[in-house]
Write an enzyme that holds these catalytic residues in place. Structure first.
Site, PDB file in Angstrom:
ATOM      1  CD  GLU A  11      -1.345   0.197   3.674  1.00  0.00           C
ATOM      2  OE1 GLU A  11      -2.468  -0.308   3.460  1.00  0.00           O
ATOM      3  OE2 GLU A  11      -1.015   0.716   4.749  1.00  0.00           O
ATOM      4  CG  HIS A  12       3.809   1.742   2.592  1.00  0.00           C
ATOM      5  ND1 HIS A  12       4.391   0.712   3.288  1.00  0.00           N
ATOM      6  CD2 HIS A  12       2.891   2.279   3.419  1.00  0.00           C
ATOM      7  CE1 HIS A  12       3.856   0.633   4.497  1.00  0.00           C
ATOM      8  NE2 HIS A  12       2.943   1.564   4.591  1.00  0.00           N
ATOM      9  CG  HIS A  13       6.727   1.801  -2.275  1.00  0.00           C
ATOM     10  ND1 HIS A  13       6.984   1.155  -1.089  1.00  0.00           N
ATOM     11  CD2 HIS A  13       7.513   2.915  -2.269  1.00  0.00           C
ATOM     12  CE1 HIS A  13       7.888   1.834  -0.392  1.00  0.00           C
ATOM     13  NE2 HIS A  13       8.226   2.904  -1.093  1.00  0.00           N
TER      14      HIS A  13
ATOM     15  CD  GLN B 149       5.009 -10.340   4.992  1.00  0.00           C
ATOM     16  OE1 GLN B 149       5.637  -9.866   4.049  1.00  0.00           O
ATOM     17  NE2 GLN B 149       5.488 -11.307   5.751  1.00  0.00           N
TER      18      GLN B 149
ATOM     19  CG  HIS C  86       7.536  -6.550   1.003  1.00  0.00           C
ATOM     20  ND1 HIS C  86       6.422  -5.828   1.358  1.00  0.00           N
ATOM     21  CD2 HIS C  86       7.516  -7.676   1.763  1.00  0.00           C
ATOM     22  CE1 HIS C  86       5.752  -6.477   2.295  1.00  0.00           C
ATOM     23  NE2 HIS C  86       6.405  -7.603   2.566  1.00  0.00           N
TER      24      HIS C  86
ATOM     25  CB  CYS D 202       8.542  -1.487  -2.411  1.00  0.00           C
ATOM     26  SG  CYS D 202       8.225  -2.233  -0.806  1.00  0.00           S
TER      27      CYS D 202
END
Ligand SMILES: Nc1nc2c(ncn2[C@@H]2O[C@H](COP(=O)(O)OP(=O)(O)OP(=O)(O)O)[C@@H](O)[C@H]2O)c(=O)[nH]1
Ligand SMILES: [Zn+2]
Length: 324
Positions: A215-217, A255, A283, A285
């Site tokens: 959700e961040h990247h 996660q 991940h 990212c």
């Protein structure tokens, strides 16, 4: 006012509300540094027998007092004496949304409303992570495609060149697929596949493939999920464990939350004596950008009920998960 209720008494929307972050039980997350889906059932022996597990649990549900802290590890999923003297996990729900005291996830909260201009006909989304949804998710496609077209332009590309002409629509469809879990709810996915069965030994389905979106990247993370539970006379259709993973992995995620949501959903489905979930993720990212650590793996776990309280049960699960 706080109260406890059997999960089986909740309606579908209440179940989904309960599973939402806003009143989500704070499972204890253990990270352990430690390969396609395998199902095992296990007969426990020695001191981690069912009887011992049952005896290690209090008989009565713990009902938190009004004003007591919400979200502490000991009072969210509480054991309850059942007809078989087998402690079931029940989920404490709270009538109000607690203040974020730092122990709660910080997913932004938007009020549910049907009065937002342009969205009067929207049906409420079953999950508070979105404040509304259009009548069908496909209705989002034109707006999403326009956004991807702008993005292509922003990259200096010509969105009208042959290779890109259909890309905005393709990308929009792909993103809808990656996040299709927003459209799923536990009750639909279970499809009634909860069976009465006099089985009280550990059930483990391991190495369930998982694909999710950071959700961040907004880039993928992927890996495998292993789930174990100790039934209390109710078992779950095996495929439903993998389907539960799909509900929550096919969303924008971190996660830790994914791990916890899976564990709580299994609890809601069969009210077992305990649930254990271990997720191992890579991940992108951290691989394709940023620190670019291509071999790092993130391991998260949620242990509820007897898996949390009884180290032998937890060890048995981890041994099954780690065995080839
Ligand atoms: N805890 C947790 N963090 C995550 C997850 N996915 C991505 N992150 C982290 O989210 C953080 C975002 O940090 P920021 O500093 O705001 O963003 P950034 O500048 O892109 O950070 P870097 O990835 O370090 O380059 C990073 O540390 C990511 O590794 C996850 O599932 N759980
Ligand atoms: Zn990320």
């Amino acid at each position: 006012m706080s109260f406890t209720r059997q999960l089986s008494e909740m309606s579908a929307s209440e179940l989904n509300d309960a599973i939402d972050d806003t009143n989500f039980p704070q499972a204890h997350i253990l990270s352990r540094g430690r390969n396609n889906s395998v199902c095992s059932t296990s007969s426990t022996s020695g001191t981690s027998s069912l009887a011992d597990r049952a005896l290690s649990q209090p008989e009565e549900p713990v009902v938190p007092q009004p004003g007591s802290a919400v979200g502490t590890p000991t009072d969210e999923l509480v054991p309850s004496g059942g007809a078989t003297n087998r402690p079931r996990l029940i989920l404490k729900t709270n009538g109000s949304i607690p203040e974020n005291d730092g122990t709660q996830p910080t997913t932004p909260m938007t009020p549910r409303t049907s009065t937002t201009p342009g969205h009067e006909k929207c049906t409420f989304h079953h999950d508070l992570e979105l404040d509304h949804k259009p009548p069908t998710r496909e209705a989002l496609l034109p707006d999403m495609a326009r956004s991807y077209r702008l993005l292509l332009g922003g990259l200096g590309e010509n969105p009208d060149r042959q290779g890109l002409i259909k890309t905005p629509e393709r990308a929009a469809k792909a993103m809808l697929y990656f996040t299709k879990g927003y459209d799923q709810c536990l009750e639909d996915v279970l499809n009634g596949a909860v069976f009465d069965e006099d089985h009280d030994e550990m059930v483990v389905v391991k190495d369930i493939e998982m694909f999710s979106m950071c959700e961040h990247h907004l880039v993928p993370f992927y890996g495998k999920v292993s789930i174990g539970y100790l039934p209390c006379n109710k078992i779950l259709g095996l495929s439903k464990l993998a389907r539960i993973v799909e509900i929550f992995s096919r969303r924008l995620q971190v996660q830790e939350r994914l791990t916890k949501q899976i564990a709580v959903a299994v609890t809601q489905a069969v009210q077992p004596a305990g649930v254990a979930v271990v997720v191992e993720g890579v991940h992108m990212c951290m691989v394709m950008r940023g620190v670019q650590k291509i071999n790092s793996k993130t391991v998260t776990s949620t242990m509820l009920g007897v898996f949390r309280d009884d180290h032998k049960t937890r060890e048995e699960f981890l041994n099954l998960v780690n065995s080839k």
